[in-house]
Design a protein around this motif. Structure first.
Motif, PDB file in Angstrom:
ATOM      1  N   GLY A  54       0.801  -1.216   0.000  1.00 50.42           N
ATOM      2  CA  GLY A  54       0.000   0.000   0.000  1.00 50.42           C
ATOM      3  C   GLY A  54       0.833   1.266   0.000  1.00 50.42           C
ATOM      4  N   THR A  55       2.061   1.181  -0.554  1.00 47.90           N
ATOM      5  CA  THR A  55       2.960   2.330  -0.569  1.00 47.90           C
ATOM      6  C   THR A  55       3.726   2.381  -1.889  1.00 47.90           C
ATOM      7  OG1 THR A  55       4.712   1.018   0.474  1.00 47.90           O
ATOM      8  CG2 THR A  55       3.311   2.331   1.937  1.00 47.90           C
ATOM      9  N   ILE A  56       4.352   3.542  -2.143  1.00 47.16           N
ATOM     10  CA  ILE A  56       5.380   3.671  -3.174  1.00 47.16           C
ATOM     11  C   ILE A  56       6.657   4.037  -2.431  1.00 47.16           C
ATOM     12  CG2 ILE A  56       6.138   4.856  -5.257  1.00 47.16           C
ATOM     13  CD1 ILE A  56       3.232   5.504  -5.869  1.00 47.16           C
ATOM     14  N   ASP A  57       7.672   3.160  -2.516  1.00 45.73           N
ATOM     15  CA  ASP A  57       8.862   3.291  -1.687  1.00 45.73           C
ATOM     16  C   ASP A  57      10.110   3.522  -2.522  1.00 45.73           C
ATOM     17  OD1 ASP A  57       7.399   2.823   0.662  1.00 45.73           O
ATOM     18  OD2 ASP A  57       7.580   0.651   0.417  1.00 45.73           O
ATOM     19  N   LEU A  58      11.081   4.212  -1.926  1.00 44.59           N
ATOM     20  CA  LEU A  58      12.369   4.506  -2.551  1.00 44.59           C
ATOM     21  C   LEU A  58      13.461   3.710  -1.839  1.00 44.59           C
ATOM     22  CD1 LEU A  58      14.126   6.305  -4.498  1.00 44.59           C
ATOM     23  CD2 LEU A  58      14.316   7.904  -2.562  1.00 44.59           C
ATOM     24  N   TYR A  59      14.277   2.987  -2.627  1.00 46.78           N
ATOM     25  CA  TYR A  59      15.393   2.208  -2.096  1.00 46.78           C
ATOM     26  C   TYR A  59      16.713   2.745  -2.662  1.00 46.78           C
ATOM     27  CZ  TYR A  59      12.132  -1.410  -0.436  1.00 46.78           C
ATOM     28  OH  TYR A  59      11.133  -2.097   0.227  1.00 46.78           O
ATOM     29  N   ARG A  60      17.815   2.499  -1.925  1.00 42.78           N
ATOM     30  CA  ARG A  60      19.164   2.900  -2.353  1.00 42.78           C
ATOM     31  C   ARG A  60      20.087   1.695  -2.249  1.00 42.78           C
ATOM     32  NH1 ARG A  60      23.541   4.675   0.576  1.00 42.78           N
ATOM     33  NH2 ARG A  60      22.234   4.749   2.461  1.00 42.78           N
ATOM     34  N   ALA A  61      20.962   1.535  -3.257  1.00 39.07           N
ATOM     35  CA  ALA A  61      21.913   0.426  -3.253  1.00 39.07           C
ATOM     36  C   ALA A  61      23.135   0.804  -2.430  1.00 39.07           C
ATOM     37  CB  ALA A  61      22.324   0.080  -4.678  1.00 39.07           C
ATOM     38  N   THR A  62      23.482  -0.041  -1.477  1.00 37.15           N
ATOM     39  CA  THR A  62      24.679   0.184  -0.658  1.00 37.15           C
ATOM     40  C   THR A  62      25.833  -0.727  -1.069  1.00 37.15           C
ATOM     41  OG1 THR A  62      23.924  -1.393   1.022  1.00 37.15           O
ATOM     42  CG2 THR A  62      23.279   0.917   1.302  1.00 37.15           C
ATOM     43  N   ALA A  63      25.555  -1.746  -1.873  1.00 39.38           N
ATOM     44  CA  ALA A  63      26.586  -2.663  -2.371  1.00 39.38           C
ATOM     45  C   ALA A  63      26.145  -3.143  -3.747  1.00 39.38           C
ATOM     46  CB  ALA A  63      26.795  -3.834  -1.414  1.00 39.38           C
ATOM     47  N   PHE A  64      26.070  -2.214  -4.686  1.00 39.60           N
ATOM     48  CA  PHE A  64      25.525  -2.481  -6.008  1.00 39.60           C
ATOM     49  C   PHE A  64      26.134  -3.753  -6.596  1.00 39.60           C
ATOM     50  CE2 PHE A  64      25.140  -2.133 -10.563  1.00 39.60           C
ATOM     51  CZ  PHE A  64      23.864  -1.640 -10.738  1.00 39.60           C
TER      52      PHE A  64
ATOM     53  N   VAL B 143      18.565  -0.743   0.576  1.00 40.42           N
ATOM     54  CA  VAL B 143      17.944  -0.318   1.832  1.00 40.42           C
ATOM     55  C   VAL B 143      16.835   0.671   1.509  1.00 40.42           C
ATOM     56  CG1 VAL B 143      20.004  -0.691   3.233  1.00 40.42           C
ATOM     57  CG2 VAL B 143      19.618   1.544   2.163  1.00 40.42           C
ATOM     58  N   LYS B 144      15.775   0.588   2.261  1.00 42.08           N
ATOM     59  CA  LYS B 144      14.654   1.510   2.061  1.00 42.08           C
ATOM     60  C   LYS B 144      15.009   2.873   2.627  1.00 42.08           C
ATOM     61  CE  LYS B 144       9.750   2.126   3.175  1.00 42.08           C
ATOM     62  NZ  LYS B 144       8.576   1.501   3.809  1.00 42.08           N
ATOM     63  N   GLU B 145      14.957   3.892   1.757  1.00 39.30           N
ATOM     64  CA  GLU B 145      15.296   5.251   2.153  1.00 39.30           C
ATOM     65  C   GLU B 145      14.081   6.059   2.574  1.00 39.30           C
ATOM     66  OE1 GLU B 145      18.402   7.244   2.042  1.00 39.30           O
ATOM     67  OE2 GLU B 145      19.088   5.200   2.389  1.00 39.30           O
ATOM     68  N   ALA B 146      12.951   5.838   1.907  1.00 40.09           N
ATOM     69  CA  ALA B 146      11.778   6.672   2.195  1.00 40.09           C
ATOM     70  C   ALA B 146      10.543   6.035   1.588  1.00 40.09           C
ATOM     71  CB  ALA B 146      11.965   8.086   1.626  1.00 40.09           C
ATOM     72  N   THR B 147       9.407   6.384   2.157  1.00 37.06           N
ATOM     73  CA  THR B 147       8.113   6.103   1.528  1.00 37.06           C
ATOM     74  C   THR B 147       7.680   7.384   0.824  1.00 37.06           C
ATOM     75  OG1 THR B 147       7.439   4.373   3.067  1.00 37.06           O
ATOM     76  CG2 THR B 147       5.692   5.580   1.949  1.00 37.06           C
TER      77      THR B 147
ATOM     78  N   LEU C 268      -0.863  10.968 -11.342  1.00 33.10           N
ATOM     79  CA  LEU C 268       0.414  11.667 -11.406  1.00 33.10           C
ATOM     80  C   LEU C 268       0.734  12.297 -10.062  1.00 33.10           C
ATOM     81  CD1 LEU C 268       0.115  13.652 -14.784  1.00 33.10           C
ATOM     82  CD2 LEU C 268       1.213  11.432 -14.426  1.00 33.10           C
ATOM     83  N   TRP C 269       2.028  12.409  -9.778  1.00 31.45           N
ATOM     84  CA  TRP C 269       2.536  13.184  -8.655  1.00 31.45           C
ATOM     85  C   TRP C 269       3.722  13.997  -9.162  1.00 31.45           C
ATOM     86  CZ3 TRP C 269       1.093   8.161  -8.569  1.00 31.45           C
ATOM     87  CH2 TRP C 269       0.163   7.747  -7.603  1.00 31.45           C
ATOM     88  N   SER C 270       4.035  15.083  -8.475  1.00 29.58           N
ATOM     89  CA  SER C 270       5.208  15.883  -8.838  1.00 29.58           C
ATOM     90  C   SER C 270       5.965  16.257  -7.573  1.00 29.58           C
ATOM     91  CB  SER C 270       4.802  17.137  -9.612  1.00 29.58           C
ATOM     92  OG  SER C 270       3.977  17.978  -8.814  1.00 29.58           O
ATOM     93  N   ALA C 271       7.264  16.565  -7.766  1.00 29.93           N
ATOM     94  CA  ALA C 271       8.106  16.875  -6.621  1.00 29.93           C
ATOM     95  C   ALA C 271       9.306  17.692  -7.089  1.00 29.93           C
ATOM     96  CB  ALA C 271       8.581  15.597  -5.935  1.00 29.93           C
ATOM     97  N   PRO C 272       9.889  18.497  -6.204  1.00 28.99           N
ATOM     98  CA  PRO C 272      11.108  19.234  -6.578  1.00 28.99           C
ATOM     99  C   PRO C 272      12.333  18.339  -6.628  1.00 28.99           C
ATOM    100  CG  PRO C 272      10.527  19.655  -4.288  1.00 28.99           C
ATOM    101  CD  PRO C 272       9.402  18.856  -4.867  1.00 28.99           C
ATOM    102  N   ASP C 273      12.263  17.158  -5.977  1.00 27.53           N
ATOM    103  CA  ASP C 273      13.373  16.224  -5.917  1.00 27.53           C
ATOM    104  C   ASP C 273      12.777  14.816  -5.886  1.00 27.53           C
ATOM    105  OD1 ASP C 273      16.475  15.985  -5.151  1.00 27.53           O
ATOM    106  OD2 ASP C 273      15.376  14.517  -3.958  1.00 27.53           O
ATOM    107  N   PHE C 274      13.536  13.833  -6.397  1.00 25.59           N
ATOM    108  CA  PHE C 274      12.964  12.484  -6.449  1.00 25.59           C
ATOM    109  C   PHE C 274      12.708  11.908  -5.057  1.00 25.59           C
ATOM    110  CE2 PHE C 274      17.549  11.821  -6.496  1.00 25.59           C
ATOM    111  CZ  PHE C 274      17.727  10.786  -5.589  1.00 25.59           C
ATOM    112  N   ARG C 275      13.355  12.482  -4.037  1.00 25.63           N
ATOM    113  CA  ARG C 275      13.113  12.031  -2.670  1.00 25.63           C
ATOM    114  C   ARG C 275      11.815  12.596  -2.102  1.00 25.63           C
ATOM    115  NH1 ARG C 275      18.157  13.845  -3.498  1.00 25.63           N
ATOM    116  NH2 ARG C 275      19.956  12.473  -3.211  1.00 25.63           N
ATOM    117  N   GLY C 276      11.235  13.569  -2.796  1.00 20.08           N
ATOM    118  CA  GLY C 276       9.996  14.179  -2.347  1.00 20.08           C
ATOM    119  C   GLY C 276      10.216  15.594  -1.852  1.00 20.08           C
TER     120      GLY C 276
END
Length: 511
Positions: A332-342, A347-351, A396-404
């Motif tokens: 029930g979310t849209i989540d942002l992850y970041r690679a720490t050992a590509f 790791v989940k950075e933000a919802t 659609l959603w919009s944001a000044p940065d991809f992190r929100g």
């Protein structure tokens, strides 16, 4: 504002309560009244439809409760019965309200026919029905409803009803022609509903279900596969057709399938991320494989698993890091992850967005701003999230940065159309135009890939034009195709095939 809902009091359903809750939650009706006119409606509903629904529920093992579930009229008790005072607006679900005085009348119709019987007739005719909200000769809003279970009438019926809730609530919020695309299609108009078809259909469906059961005993279906090719010339967006040399297939062992490929270049190497769906556990995880000059190097390795299903690993590089927005609609979310050992170590950075059942979230940076596209299940304020199709309502959603922070578009859903709403890969800039890969799900989930030109994208609206459709054929066999992505020198698609269970046991799969 006083709004009156005209419904057939002989057949109140759960979706009527969902609609009433959605209306009552609208800011435009704060301090107003939502009332009910529940007189018996026109007698056009064949009782054999209920038998068909029960048969489908039993054979398809559908949940008993759903938007079409009958309710006692007393369950609508929180909303008052229509009084003697004239309302400002009547929402006519039956098609029998006659004009009177200055009261506005909005009539709900399916392929031009009012009432739930019209919707069933459209579905039995094999259509993806166009839902229209009419005020006299004016079409206030419309959308082509879809389903992931095409051919199952009860599910298709319920998904269309919940999308009608979306359109009604959006239009009452002031988002009619200014914010909602008006769709149309061939064959829109009155259709007949011979009751005898339902008995015949039930018998045929039972026979088909036996065949389907035998099929599933022998095959994993659907079984998706990833196609790839090295780019030494124009890509699929320029070709608008499958390349003459065809595609090579990322091999699997038949016990799992690969889908939703996203290639990315990183540190001089190319990796492809994708959904790995393991048939034995019935859940998707995310995996990746490195590609060399001759194709994949080694076997795919899992990189991310959660308690819920994962798919569509939208991966991108930014600020010296690699990020991913996978599909996590089960959470029930849209989540942002970041690679720490590509390519692993995610790791989940933000919802980014909460309380949403969103499919195939696709990000794009354009003119110094970030935009996110996804199709959303559910019907808006006050209505349940888990209702309606996953594929026909574009938000659609919009944001000044991809992190929100991410802000929903004021006119969501900006498009309701099973033909062209659901994303199918990264948006590409080409020749001064933005091209959005999309799925055409009219004939079922992921039946064809299409390319849409974005004509408008701003705070006040969204418009697109579908330019090309690409299906399966001799150069890409199977029955479905639904993702397109590329890196600098690698292009990937996916599509369905059949995987023989016996073949998997013997170490082979069929295409």
């Amino acid at each position: 504002m006083r709004v009156r809902l005209r419904l057939d009091g002989r057949r109140p359903r759960r979706w009527h309560a969902d609609l009433l809750r959605a209306l009552s939650a609208l800011p435009q009706l704060a301090g107003g009244t939502v009332e009910i006119d529940a007189r018996p409606g026109p007698d056009t509903w064949p009782e054999t439809v209920e038998l068909l629904f029960r048969l489908e529920t039993l054979i398809q093992r559908l949940p008993a409760a759903g938007p079409s579930e009958p309710l006692a009229l007393s369950a609508l008790g929180p909303w008052p019965a229509a009084g003697s005072a004239a309302p400002d607006l009547i929402l006519d679900l039956c098609g029998d309200v006659e004009p009177a005085g200055s009261t506005r009348i909005w009539r709900l119709a399916y392929d031009g026919v009012a009432g739930e019987a019209g919707l069933v007739a459209s579905l039995l005719a094999g259509r993806a029905p166009v839902i229209g909200l009419h005020e006299g000769a004016v079409l206030r809003a419309s959308g082509r409803a879809g389903t992931e279970m095409r051919g199952t009438i009860r599910v298709s019926f319920e998904d269309a009803l919940m999308r009608a809730v979306t359109l009604i609530a959006a239009t009452l919020s002031g988002r009619d022609q200014a914010g909602l695309n008006i769709v149309s299609g061939p064959g829109i108009g009155p259709v007949s509903l011979p009751a005898s078809r339902l008995g015949v259909r039930g018998a045929r469906m039972l026979a088909r279900r036996v065949v389907q059961r035998l099929y599933h005993l022998c095959y994993h279906a659907p079984h998706w596969r990833v196609g790839w090719r090295r780019l030494d010339g124009p890509d699929l967006i320029d070709l608008r057709a499958h390349p003459a040399g065809g595609w090579r297939v990322l091999p699997d062992d038949g016990r799992r399938f690969y889908a939703d490929p996203f290639p990315i270049d990183h540190a001089g190497e190319t990796y492809v991320f994708f959904e790995e769906y393991i048939h034995a556990i019935g859940k998707g995880i995310l995996s990746a494989v490195r590609f060399g000059p001759d194709g994949p190097v080694g076997t795919p390795e899992p990189v991310l698993e959660e308690a819920h299903h994962l798919s569509y690993p939208f991966v991108f590089a930014r600020d010296g890091e690699v990020w991913m927005v996978p599909e996590t609609c089960g959470a029930g979310t849209i989540d942002l992850y970041r690679a720490t050992a590509f390519p692993g170590g995610w790791v989940k950075e933000a919802t980014l967005v909460s309380d949403v059942v969103a499919s195939d979230a696709t990000l794009m940076e354009h003119a110094g701003r970030w935009w996110m596209f996804a199709t959303v299940r559910g019907s808006g304020a006050g209505a349940p999230l888990g209702a309606g199709s996953f594929s026909d309502a574009l938000h659609l959603w919009s944001a000044p940065d991809f992190r929100g922070p991410w802000t929903p578009h004021a006119h969501n859903p900006v498009l309701v159309d099973i033909d062209s709403a659901r994303p199918a890969g990264r948006v590409v800039a080409r020749g001064g135009k933005l091209i959005r890969p999309i799925q055409n799900c009219t004939e079922g989930y992921g039946r064809a890939l299409a390319l849409a030109r974005i004509d408008r994208l701003d705070d006040d609206g969204y418009r697109q034009t579908v330019e090309t459709e690409i299906g399966t054929g001799p150069l890409w066999t199977g029955s479905r195709i639904h993702t397109l992505n590329r890196s600098a020198n690698l292009e990937c698609i996916d599509g369905s095939a059949r995987s023989l269970r016996l073949g998997a046991m013997l170490g082979r799969s069929s295409q």
